[in-house]
Design a protein around this motif. Structure first.
Motif, PDB file in Angstrom:
ATOM      1  N   SER A  98      42.790 -10.290  99.313  1.00 53.41           N
ATOM      2  CA  SER A  98      43.291 -11.306  98.386  1.00 53.41           C
ATOM      3  C   SER A  98      44.807 -11.331  98.448  1.00 53.41           C
ATOM      4  N   ALA A  99      45.395 -12.304  97.771  1.00 53.77           N
ATOM      5  CA  ALA A  99      46.849 -12.405  97.740  1.00 53.77           C
ATOM      6  C   ALA A  99      47.476 -11.212  97.043  1.00 53.77           C
ATOM      7  N   ASP A 103      50.990  -9.032  97.600  1.00 56.06           N
ATOM      8  CA  ASP A 103      51.963  -8.757  96.542  1.00 56.06           C
ATOM      9  C   ASP A 103      52.370  -7.296  96.537  1.00 56.06           C
ATOM     10  N   ASN A 126      38.732 -15.766 100.285  1.00 49.14           N
ATOM     11  CA  ASN A 126      40.014 -15.940  99.604  1.00 49.14           C
ATOM     12  C   ASN A 126      41.116 -16.430 100.548  1.00 49.14           C
ATOM     13  N   PRO A 128      42.305 -19.355 101.342  1.00 52.47           N
ATOM     14  CA  PRO A 128      43.290 -20.332 100.846  1.00 52.47           C
ATOM     15  C   PRO A 128      44.419 -19.696 100.041  1.00 52.47           C
ATOM     16  N   GLN A 129      44.093 -18.769  99.137  1.00 52.38           N
ATOM     17  CA  GLN A 129      45.150 -18.153  98.322  1.00 52.38           C
ATOM     18  C   GLN A 129      46.002 -17.206  99.149  1.00 52.38           C
ATOM     19  N   ILE A 130      45.402 -16.566 100.154  1.00 55.13           N
ATOM     20  CA  ILE A 130      46.173 -15.695 101.045  1.00 55.13           C
ATOM     21  C   ILE A 130      47.156 -16.529 101.857  1.00 55.13           C
ATOM     22  N   ALA A 132      48.429 -19.318 101.151  1.00 55.92           N
ATOM     23  CA  ALA A 132      49.418 -19.969 100.293  1.00 55.92           C
ATOM     24  C   ALA A 132      50.526 -19.020  99.852  1.00 55.92           C
ATOM     25  N   HIS A 133      50.380 -17.731 100.122  1.00 55.13           N
ATOM     26  CA  HIS A 133      51.365 -16.756  99.648  1.00 55.13           C
ATOM     27  C   HIS A 133      52.743 -17.059 100.235  1.00 55.13           C
ATOM     28  N   ALA A 171      42.639 -22.789 106.113  1.00 57.41           N
ATOM     29  CA  ALA A 171      43.637 -22.292 105.166  1.00 57.41           C
ATOM     30  C   ALA A 171      45.007 -22.209 105.817  1.00 57.41           C
ATOM     31  N   HIS A 175      48.512 -24.679 105.013  1.00 52.44           N
ATOM     32  CA  HIS A 175      49.759 -24.134 104.485  1.00 52.44           C
ATOM     33  C   HIS A 175      50.806 -23.889 105.573  1.00 52.44           C
TER      34      HIS A 175
END
Length: 281
Positions: A98-99, A103, A126, A128-130, A132-133, A171, A175
């Motif tokens: 995950s993002a 982090d 996950n 897409p969120q990764i 988008a980081h 993904a 991005h």
């Protein structure tokens, strides 16, 4: 011009001879591996050897360091080492779920771009969120680990991989991130490698990760525009510009309609060819 990533070669960070040899190899990028390729007892020595290697000139090759995961006993030391490391272009994090995994590394390494190994079912879901980081620059498919997690069988068509590959591709493209395909394990099978490279290129990957220098020529060829593609791109641009000068919105090349979207793709093809020529020149 965007840097090409046709070929991304894994090199063990504890192997000083291999790292020295890599300085002369025709690879677009190198992953200096502190994770799977370095035995537990050799992790500290691997960091020392890597620091010495990166003090040398690797020319235009992108230098990416794969660290151990923060959940391991070596991951924290690896991350702190990279925070003060000169000569690296990016840090690759294994088994990103995950993002939040990004982090945690970003908090230790404030400056270098991050790359994510996409090799778990959670990572696929996950993606897409990764992608988008804000610190993420690229994604690397870890198809061997993904196959283990899925308990899938090997197939030349990679049918079990296609869902995960597709999710990560979508993904990354959404991005604007680099994404490179997983490794091909049979490093003496050029025909098999070529087929898998062609599949990856057809899908939209920017390049392929490799486990052996003998695989470089095949990957570099497969992920570069062909002479025919470059020629077509030039003719499409010329034809569309001529049509636009006459007040027309479309052109015709080789019996096919050429619109704005085709011209955009054509310009990307020429930019990629120029970037590769600059890398090789």
């Amino acid at each position: 011009m965007a840097r090409p990533y046709r070929s991304v070669l894994y090199i063990p960070a504890a192997n000083a001879r291999a790292m020295e040899k890599a300085r002369g190899l025709p690879t677009d990028a190198i992953i200096f591996d502190l994770e799977d390729a370095v035995a537990p007892a050799e992790k500290p020595a691997g960091r020392d050897a890597l620091a010495a290697a990166l003090a040398e000139d690797y020319g235009p090759r992108a230098r990416i360091v794969r660290i151990n995961g923060l959940a391991t006993e070596w991951g924290g030391d690896d991350a702190r080492f990279c925070a003060d490391l000169d000569g690296a272009d990016a840090v690759l994090i294994p088994k990103v779920d995950s993002a939040a995994d990004l982090d945690r590394v970003a908090a230790i390494i404030p400056d270098l771009p991050l790359w994510a190994m996409m090799e778990t079912p959670s990572g696929m879901l996950n993606a897409p969120q990764i992608a988008a980081h804000s610190r993420l620059q690229g994604m690397v498919m870890g198809t061997n680990d993904l196959a283990k997690e899925l308990n899938s069988r090997f197939r030349p068509d990679r049918l079990p991989m296609l869902a995960g590959l597709g999710l990560c591709l979508l993904a990354a493209k959404a991005h604007g991130k680099v994404i490179v395909d997983g490794v091909f394990n049979a490093f003496k099978d050029d025909d098999g490698l070529r087929a898998e490279c062609e599949q990856g290129r057809d899908m939209g990957f920017d390049g392929k990760t490799l486990i052996h220098p003998a695989q470089l020529a095949v990957a570099n060829e497969a992920f570069a525009p062909t002479e025919a593609e470059v020629d077509l791109a030039r003719r499409q641009i010329d034809a569309f510009q001529s049509a636009a000068a006459e007040g027309k919105g479309v052109a015709v090349v080789d019996g096919k309609i050429v619109e704005n979207l085709h011209v955009e793709t054509a310009r990307k093809t020429l930019d990629r060819a120029k970037a590769i020529a600059a890398m090789e020149g």
